[in-house]
Each structure stands twice: as C-alpha cells, then as structure tokens.
Design an enzyme around this catalytic site. Structure first.
Site, PDB file in Angstrom:
ATOM      1  N   LYS A   1      22.317  26.155  21.003  1.00  0.00           N
ATOM      2  CA  LYS A   1      23.680  26.166  21.531  1.00  0.00           C
ATOM      3  C   LYS A   1      23.647  26.547  23.016  1.00  0.00           C
ATOM      4  O   LYS A   1      24.345  25.958  23.825  1.00  0.00           O
ATOM      5  CB  LYS A   1      24.582  27.129  20.763  1.00  0.00           C
ATOM      6  CG  LYS A   1      26.030  27.019  21.234  1.00  0.00           C
ATOM      7  CD  LYS A   1      26.956  27.919  20.499  1.00  0.00           C
ATOM      8  CE  LYS A   1      26.768  29.355  20.837  1.00  0.00           C
ATOM      9  NZ  LYS A   1      27.229  29.733  22.193  1.00  0.00           N
ATOM     10  N   ASP A   2      22.817  27.540  23.342  1.00  0.00           N
ATOM     11  CA  ASP A   2      22.619  27.909  24.750  1.00  0.00           C
ATOM     12  C   ASP A   2      21.450  27.074  25.268  1.00  0.00           C
ATOM     13  O   ASP A   2      20.344  27.581  25.481  1.00  0.00           O
ATOM     14  CB  ASP A   2      22.335  29.399  24.849  1.00  0.00           C
ATOM     15  CG  ASP A   2      23.518  30.227  24.388  1.00  0.00           C
ATOM     16  OD1 ASP A   2      24.390  30.509  25.205  1.00  0.00           O
ATOM     17  OD2 ASP A   2      23.586  30.548  23.182  1.00  0.00           O
TER      18      ASP A   2
ATOM     19  N   GLN B   1      23.378  40.515  32.207  1.00  0.00           N
ATOM     20  CA  GLN B   1      23.746  39.097  32.164  1.00  0.00           C
ATOM     21  C   GLN B   1      25.256  38.890  32.145  1.00  0.00           C
ATOM     22  O   GLN B   1      25.731  37.771  32.008  1.00  0.00           O
ATOM     23  CB  GLN B   1      23.066  38.385  31.002  1.00  0.00           C
ATOM     24  CG  GLN B   1      23.526  38.806  29.606  1.00  0.00           C
ATOM     25  CD  GLN B   1      22.620  38.241  28.522  1.00  0.00           C
ATOM     26  OE1 GLN B   1      21.500  38.677  28.331  1.00  0.00           O
ATOM     27  NE2 GLN B   1      23.113  37.265  27.778  1.00  0.00           N
TER      28      GLN B   1
ATOM     29  N   MET C   1      28.812  27.807  15.967  1.00  0.00           N
ATOM     30  CA  MET C   1      28.949  29.249  15.712  1.00  0.00           C
ATOM     31  C   MET C   1      28.585  30.032  16.966  1.00  0.00           C
ATOM     32  O   MET C   1      27.619  29.705  17.658  1.00  0.00           O
ATOM     33  CB  MET C   1      28.058  29.659  14.564  1.00  0.00           C
ATOM     34  CG  MET C   1      28.601  29.154  13.259  1.00  0.00           C
ATOM     35  SD  MET C   1      27.910  30.034  11.868  1.00  0.00           S
ATOM     36  CE  MET C   1      28.719  29.122  10.560  1.00  0.00           C
ATOM     37  N   SER C   2      29.379  31.052  17.243  1.00  0.00           N
ATOM     38  CA  SER C   2      29.161  31.900  18.412  1.00  0.00           C
ATOM     39  C   SER C   2      29.785  33.257  18.133  1.00  0.00           C
ATOM     40  O   SER C   2      30.836  33.340  17.486  1.00  0.00           O
ATOM     41  CB  SER C   2      29.855  31.263  19.630  1.00  0.00           C
ATOM     42  OG  SER C   2      29.999  32.231  20.650  1.00  0.00           O
TER      43      SER C   2
ATOM     44  N   ASP D   1      25.788  32.988  11.139  1.00  0.00           N
ATOM     45  CA  ASP D   1      24.811  32.139  10.442  1.00  0.00           C
ATOM     46  C   ASP D   1      23.846  31.427  11.400  1.00  0.00           C
ATOM     47  O   ASP D   1      22.769  31.007  10.987  1.00  0.00           O
ATOM     48  CB  ASP D   1      25.527  31.101   9.570  1.00  0.00           C
ATOM     49  CG  ASP D   1      26.109  31.745   8.318  1.00  0.00           C
ATOM     50  OD1 ASP D   1      25.867  32.956   8.112  1.00  0.00           O
ATOM     51  OD2 ASP D   1      26.817  31.061   7.556  1.00  0.00           O
TER      52      ASP D   1
ATOM     53  N   ARG E   1      31.311  34.882  20.124  1.00  0.00           N
ATOM     54  CA  ARG E   1      32.572  34.957  20.868  1.00  0.00           C
ATOM     55  C   ARG E   1      33.719  34.234  20.156  1.00  0.00           C
ATOM     56  O   ARG E   1      34.867  34.339  20.595  1.00  0.00           O
ATOM     57  CB  ARG E   1      32.391  34.397  22.282  1.00  0.00           C
ATOM     58  CG  ARG E   1      31.541  35.298  23.170  1.00  0.00           C
ATOM     59  CD  ARG E   1      31.572  34.852  24.625  1.00  0.00           C
ATOM     60  NE  ARG E   1      31.077  35.889  25.521  1.00  0.00           N
ATOM     61  CZ  ARG E   1      29.829  35.917  26.029  1.00  0.00           C
ATOM     62  NH1 ARG E   1      28.968  34.976  25.730  1.00  0.00           N
ATOM     63  NH2 ARG E   1      29.472  36.886  26.842  1.00  0.00           N
TER      64      ARG E   1
ATOM     65  N   GLN F   1      19.814  28.001  28.559  1.00  0.00           N
ATOM     66  CA  GLN F   1      19.075  29.260  28.378  1.00  0.00           C
ATOM     67  C   GLN F   1      17.715  29.000  27.721  1.00  0.00           C
ATOM     68  O   GLN F   1      16.695  29.581  28.112  1.00  0.00           O
ATOM     69  CB  GLN F   1      19.893  30.222  27.507  1.00  0.00           C
ATOM     70  CG  GLN F   1      19.128  31.456  27.071  1.00  0.00           C
ATOM     71  CD  GLN F   1      19.975  32.448  26.295  1.00  0.00           C
ATOM     72  OE1 GLN F   1      20.652  33.262  26.904  1.00  0.00           O
ATOM     73  NE2 GLN F   1      19.940  32.390  24.970  1.00  0.00           N
TER      74      GLN F   1
ATOM     75  N   HIS G   1      22.401  32.883  13.986  1.00  0.00           N
ATOM     76  CA  HIS G   1      21.285  33.836  14.125  1.00  0.00           C
ATOM     77  C   HIS G   1      20.439  33.847  12.853  1.00  0.00           C
ATOM     78  O   HIS G   1      19.204  33.886  12.918  1.00  0.00           O
ATOM     79  CB  HIS G   1      21.809  35.261  14.350  1.00  0.00           C
ATOM     80  CG  HIS G   1      22.590  35.446  15.610  1.00  0.00           C
ATOM     81  ND1 HIS G   1      23.945  35.690  15.624  1.00  0.00           N
ATOM     82  CD2 HIS G   1      22.191  35.437  16.903  1.00  0.00           C
ATOM     83  CE1 HIS G   1      24.344  35.834  16.875  1.00  0.00           C
ATOM     84  NE2 HIS G   1      23.312  35.680  17.672  1.00  0.00           N
TER      85      HIS G   1
END
Ligand code: PAF
Length: 282
Positions: free
Chosen positions: A153-154, A64, A188-189, A38, A191, A157, A40
């Site tokens: 979240k990143d 990466q 949310m991730s 969600d 991973r 980045q 994304h």
C-alpha cells in the site's frame, strides 16, 4: 497461546534476538506503527512462511510526521495489537519508546534519494522518507533480521527501504506484501478509523477509480485522458486529490503509456482531514 516476548530496551532486545537466532534460525521483521489490521497480519503470516522466527516492531515514529500531521492522535491500540500478535504466534515484539529510539543528542538522519524523490509522496510529505529511512535503518541494525516485510500500500516506501537496504549493505532482504482490502475495496490502513461514516462510504471510490483507469489503459485508451477522467471522478466523490499518476513499477519514473511498463497507478487524496493512498498494477 503463548504471548510473544516483549522487549522495550535495547539490552532486552539483544538478549531476545540472540536467543531467537540459536541453531541458525532465520528471522523476519515486520516493522509497524501498531494499530494493527488485517494488512499487518497478512505480513506477519507471510513472514511466518518465509522465516523460522517472527519479530514485529511497534513504534510510532515521530520523525516521519510533520508538525501539522497526526502524531498526537495516531491510533495506539497496544492491548489489541498484542492479542493479535499472540494469536499469530509471533516470537518477539520490539516496542521501544521515543527516548530509546532517539536518545538525547541524537543527530543523524538518512537522506534517501532515488525513489524517495520520485515526486509522489515526497511532494506532499517532504519530511516523510527521511524519517522512515532513518527509523527503518535503526530497526534493521537493532533487530538484525534476515528479511523484512512491508505492505505494498505504501508503494513508494517499499521502494525507498529496498533501495536503502541495498545501498547501505544492511544484509536484509526486503519483501513486499500485497495490499489487503475491505470488502468494498478500500485499502486497509490504520488511518481509516479517522473517516466519518459519510467519508467511509465515499472512500472506495479511490480503488474503483484505479481499477477503471487500469481497465481503460489495457483497452488502449490514452494515458493522459484516462488519468484526467480518473482525477475528475475522485474530485466528484468529495476528495481533494494530491496525485493520480502512472509510474514505472520498478523505478517510479513517469511513463507515457503501458508499453513503457510494468506500470503502477498510484493515488493520494484527502477526504476531509484524512489522507488516503492506494495503488494497483495497470
Ligand atoms: O509503514 C509504516 O507503518 C511505517 O512507515 C514504518 C515502516 C513502520 C516506519 O515507521
């Protein structure tokens, strides 16, 4: 529902991109490595609000990942991803393979500095931002979007790609999207699927600690003490902490109090073999 166009070669991407840009339609790119959740989808919806046409790239970028990291096991869920993007009315999916992105003889790598050397993720994943910057620069030149959306979240980045887009005059406006969380607060991730049931129930401690620490700082507690207590709480929950830090939200420079702000609290920690990151505004 109409399935998005899918481009797997540069030739078909360029053809589709020319078609999308007719009548000066604005184009937004959401770069992803697939395994869409969600978070994304919220970026896709933000893209849809900002631009006429939406392109999503799905490419698990080998450059990466360090040799010991999870490139081989990174979740690949193409069918489910495509169904989600179809439901969102995405116009084009750019899905190259590694040979298309990095043909034989490929020998160029961007070496980002500034926010890429802030001493956060780069301390634990020194290869990471070079790989991200290189692939994002390629995605920008391949897709030629007017804007591109990245999740907060990143956080580091997001700063690195914003800086790079400006420094290299790529003509792409980089936009950050708010973190999307599970009901218990876990960010949310892709991973998160690696977590065992026990780890999954411990995982929300990261967000709880960020919130508690921010509250203490706003209440006037000293930064050093609040961060030390936060680190202890994270350790008690079974994590191995990489960092819990307070940084300037724009420059990522270390801060010594909230008055040096705007301040962002950032955390990275391992639960078993899964490394999680999170951050909030303090
Ligand atoms: O955040 C990600 O999913 C990746 O780092 C990105 C930006 C798609 C580059 O591979």
């Amino acid at each position: 529902m109409t399935q998005p166009l899918i481009a797997r070669s540069l030739q078909s991407l360029h053809r589709a991109r020319t078609e999308l840009g007719r009548r000066n339609a604005t184009v937004a790119l959401v770069p992803t490595m697939g395994a869409l959740h969600d978070g994304h989808i919220s970026l896709v919806r933000l893209a849809r609000r900002r631009a006429k046409k939406v392109v999503v790239s799905i490419f698990v970028n080998p450059t990466q990942f360090a040799a010991h990291e999870d490139l081989g096991s990174y979740p690949r869920t193409w069918k489910a991803d495509l169904a989600k993007l179809t439901a969102e009315g995405v116009d084009l999916v750019w899905h190259p393979d590694a040979k298309t992105m990095y043909p034989d003889g490929f020998a160029t790598r961007i070496a980002p500095e500034g926010p890429a050397l802030a001493g956060l993720e780069d301390r634990f994943r020194p290869h990471f931002f070079g790989g991200v910057a290189t692939v994002v620069a390629k995605l920008f030149t391949q897709v030629r979007p007017d804007m591109a959306l990245f999740g907060e979240k990143d956080f580091q980045q997001l700063k690195v790609v914003s800086r790079m887009a400006r420094d290299l005059d790529l003509g792409v406006k980089v936009i950050g999207g708010a973190i999307v969380r599970e009901r218990d607060g876990l960010a949310m991730s892709s991973r998160n699927v690696y977590l065992s049931p026990e780890e999954r129930s411990a995982a929300p401690v990261l967000f709880r600690t960020l919130k508690d620490t921010a509250k203490r700082l706003r209440g006037g507690d000293r930064l050093k003490a609040a961060l030390a207590d936060g680190a202890e709480a994270i350790g008690r929950a079974g994590f191995v902490l990489d960092y819990l830090e307070a940084r300037h939200a724009d420059t990522l420079a270390p801060v010594s109090s909230l008055t040096d702000g705007p301040v962002r609290l950032l955390v990275a920690a391992k639960l078993g073999t899964t490394r999680l990151i999170d951050n909030i505004r303090a």
